[in-house]
Design a protein around this motif. Structure first.
Motif, short mmCIF file in Angstrom:
data_model
loop_
_atom_site.label_atom_id
_atom_site.label_comp_id
_atom_site.label_asym_id
_atom_site.label_seq_id
_atom_site.Cartn_x
_atom_site.Cartn_y
_atom_site.Cartn_z
N VAL A 1 -43.07 -31.32 -27.53
CA VAL A 1 -43.14 -30.16 -28.42
C VAL A 1 -41.74 -29.74 -28.87
O VAL A 1 -40.81 -29.65 -28.07
N SER A 2 -41.59 -29.47 -30.17
CA SER A 2 -40.34 -28.95 -30.73
C SER A 2 -40.57 -27.51 -31.19
O SER A 2 -41.63 -27.18 -31.72
N ARG A 3 -39.55 -26.67 -31.00
CA ARG A 3 -39.66 -25.26 -31.37
C ARG A 3 -39.42 -25.07 -32.86
O ARG A 3 -38.59 -25.73 -33.47
N VAL A 4 -40.15 -24.08 -33.42
CA VAL A 4 -40.02 -23.72 -34.83
C VAL A 4 -39.78 -22.22 -34.92
O VAL A 4 -40.41 -21.43 -34.21
N ASN A 5 -38.86 -21.81 -35.80
CA ASN A 5 -38.57 -20.39 -36.02
C ASN A 5 -39.45 -19.83 -37.12
O ASN A 5 -39.54 -20.39 -38.21
#
Length: 729
Positions: A334-338
């Motif tokens: 999982v990659s974080r998104v703003n």
């Protein structure tokens, strides 16, 4: 080191008498229990259950031994007391588990009510003295979890009966719905029983007790439930399998997980459904299912931790479906998104104390709504309400203006947790504020012991109660006390007049300065109503208000010789105890022995009729607390003889015994007792409306034929209506 020699649970403190010493009697673990006390709520919190009280006598069956301070070993005595209390708690747990295994659910819960809570409170106190291993927390876990587990087991048994009835009636869809409920209940039971068994193990390891038998009984109950669940599932549902093809494991909100797969039975037959629901990462995803069982679902990670390495994809059949749920674990990265959060402007031009404020928060990523996302909100340093975002990425934020909201106050929203797959920078919006005027009421009256009781209420000009604020009390311009307003805006203080002040001529004033709030200051003054003023004397209508007795004195008479106080403790010291402490302890013991054997001073004659009439007069004169206390005294006098209850009984003991004797309805008497407790002990004002209702309740108990309430069991025609029906459950 302080040593607790005796712990006694009784009524909340009104006054402490040294004329009686109460010893706690150990309750038998398998004694019948009533749930009446479980539901009882007083103005001061849960009321403690009655304990056997005897003056100047040691109950040697309890195991709590009273010893001379010079002869006791501090640590040994504490350890013995801790061991005794642990034994009491373990006995209650054993009784509860046994009753549960026998299907006696009300009794299983009753075993963990008043006596258990009382012993637990004492155990935690003593454990703090000796620096215990934390068994108190485990005992608390047992109390909270076992109540829930009893409900789960009871509901499972009842649902099982409904399920069998549906099967006999040939209602297959209803039977399958109930079977799914049974599955959920069994899963809940497994989690609860696991927590209980773990707590039993910790308690057994950290105390002298052995809960092995209780553990075996609990495990047997859950094993039976799980076995029935498995049997029903295999009978009602067709097992299924979930297969998935290749997919991209690197996912984010902007690069969602896309899974293609098939949904089939164990023998490879496609599941016959046009669409299916799947649970993924705390969300529910709907997907079309082709005739061959193939499907494709899309999942956008929002609230899962960015550190998540795998997801469980679970097929959720409809309740009436013939298919069984199934699941598949898929690895992911999982990659974080703003995201961006925005708040709407408040609708009003200005807000004052206690006004409701609401704004709309939206969370989006490049215009795409972030749904089902937890939001944390605050306003002026206080928490605000903000549910998770809806399908449009919106959350309705609401708050109430606190008194501390001054100057520039803002509503603030932030992510409801750290490390999630989606995050955003906190957003704020200013809320325009205005000050609001206040009104402060005050009355002052002299009591029989020559103190002055000052009470009143602080509210806004719009009539809203102002809570949690300090009110300064002054006599002839000199501040003598401070009181804090309660939830209803009421305050109350008992003050001693300065030596040079005259009760007849002194003026009491109260003031709220409003400092640090959005409320304007206010003040009020009053002359003191005298306790010995005749009826109709406007200058001095005191606490008794023309009654033949003072309600505050009456409250003490009502208490009888029972020891009052949350905990009566004998504090023992060894080696470092000085002579003054020993002398004080000896004085208390001597006084207790003397006072308990001396006849009580004669009290003014009080009949139930005169008490109720006086209570009504007190209401008319604006003294609601006095009205409730006097009305309770009338009920006490009327029912005490009928139920054979002596004056030594505490007010909750009196209530329980009257209910057991069938001389009064439980609901009415418990309501009156709780109201009396608030009026006499809490230091807060009872509202006029509540007091009027309680006086009417007292009248219905004392004179049911005048209020339309069925007569007691002594009246022949109404015997069926008022006949005791056993313990309240």
């Amino acid at each position: 080191m302080l040593v607790v020699g005796c712990l006694v649970a009784t009524a909340p403190v009104a006054a402490v008498s040294v004329g009686a010493v109460a010893d706690a009697s150990a309750a038998s673990a398998d004694a019948p229990a009533s749930l009446g006390g479980a539901d009882r709520v007083s103005a001061l919190g849960p009321a403690p259950g009655p304990l056997q009280q005897t003056a100047n006598a040691t109950n040697n069956s309890t195991g709590v031994i009273h010893e001379n301070p010079d002869e006791v070993d501090d640590e040994n005595e504490l350890d013995r007391l801790l061991s005794y209390l642990s034994g009491e708690l373990n006995g209650d747990i054993g009784a509860s588990t046994l009753r549960l295994s026998q299907g006696e659910y009300a009794a299983a819960k009753a075993a963990l009510v008043d006596d258990y809570d009382d012993s637990l409170g004492k155990y935690v106190d003593v454990e703090g003295e000796v620096g215990g291993d934390g068994a108190g927390e485990e005992y608390r876990t047992v109390s909270e979890t076992q109540w829930g587990y009893v409900d789960t087991v009871s509901e499972f048994r009842e649902t099982r009966r409904e399920y069998e009835a549906a099967r006999r009636a040939g209602n297959d869809e209803r039977a399958r719905e109930l079977a799914r409920n049974l599955t959920r209940l069994a899963e809940n039971g497994e989690a609860q029983s696991d927590r209980l068994l773990a707590a039993f193990d910790v308690i057994s390891n950290q105390t002298d007790g052995d809960l092995a038998e209780s553990s075996a009984q609990l495990a047997a109950v859950q094993a039976n439930i799980s076995e029935q669940r498995d049997e029903i599932v295999s009978r009602e549902f067709v097992a299924t399998r979930l297969a998935v093809g290749d997919y991209d494991r690197n996912i984010s909100f902007t690069d969602p997980l896309v899974l293609s797969g098939s949904l089939v039975t164990d023998n490879g037959t496609p599941v016959e459904t046009g669409s299916a629901r799947f649970a993924v990462g705390g969300q529910t995803v709907q997907s079309a299912v082709d005739p061959d069982g193939s499907f494709e679902l899309t999942y956008r990670p929002t609230r899962i931790p960015v550190s998540t390495e795998s997801l469980t994809v679970r097929y959720l059949p409809d309740d009436a479906s013939m298919y069984q749920a199934t699941e598949r674990v898929v690895p992911v990265a999982v990659s974080r998104v703003n995201a961006t959060a925005r708040l709407s402007e408040p609708s009003a031009s200005a807000y004052g104390y206690a006004d409701a404020v609401s704004v709309r928060a939206t969370v989006r990523v490049n215009g795409t709504p972030v749904s089902n996302y937890p939001v944390s909100a605050s306003f002026a340093g206080s928490s605000a309400t903000a549910p998770a975002t809806n399908a449009s990425g919106a959350s309705a934020v609401s708050a109430t203006v606190p008194a501390t909201a001054t100057g520039t106050a803002s509503i603030r929203v932030a992510p409801g947790g750290d490390g999630r797959a989606v995050t955003f920078a906190p957003a704020t919006v200013a809320v325009p504020l205005e000050t609001e005027g206040t009104a402060l009421g005050v009355t002052a009256r002299e009591t029989a012991n020559e103190t002055v009781v000052v009470d009143g209420r602080l509210e806004t000009d719009e009539g809203e109660a102002v809570s949690g604020q300090s009110v300064a009390v002054s006599v002839d311009g000199r501040e003598v006390a401070a009181a804090t307003t309660g939830a209803s805006g009421a305050y109350r203080a008992a003050v001693d007049l300065p030596s040079d002040a005259s009760v007849e001529n002194a003026t009491v004033s109260v003031a709220f300065d409003g400092e640090g709030t959005n409320l304007e200051p206010s003040d009020a003054t009053a002359s003191i109503r005298l306790s010995n003023a005749p009826d109709g004397d406007g200058a001095g209508n005191g606490a008794s208000g023309g009654l033949p007795f003072d309600p505050l004195d009456l409250a003490w008479v009502v208490a009888g010789t029972a020891v009052v106080g949350l905990v009566a403790a004998v504090l023992l010291r060894r080696n470092d105890a000085d002579d003054a402490d020993d002398a004080a302890a000896a004085t208390v013991a001597e006084s207790a022995a003397t006072e308990s054997n001396e006849p009580a001073e004669p009290e003014p004659a009080v009949t139930e009729a005169s008490a109720l009439d006086s209570a009504a007069n007190a209401l008319d004169e604006g003294r609601p607390n006095d009205a409730v206390v006097v009305a309770y005294a009338g009920v006490r006098r009327a029912l005490g003889a009928a139920a054979g209850i002596d004056d030594a009984a505490t007010h909750w003991e009196f209530c329980d015994r009257c209910v057991d004797a069938g001389v009064a309805p439980a609901e009415a008497l418990e309501s009156l007792t709780a109201g009396y407790e608030r009026a006499a002990y809490s230091g807060l004002s009872v509202s006029d409306a509540d007091a009027a209702e309680l006086v009417e309740t007292a009248r219905s108990v004392v004179a049911p034929d005048e209020t339309g309430v069925p007569e007691s069991s002594d009246s022949g025609d109404a015997a069926d209506a008022s006949e005791p029906v056993g313990p309240v459950e």
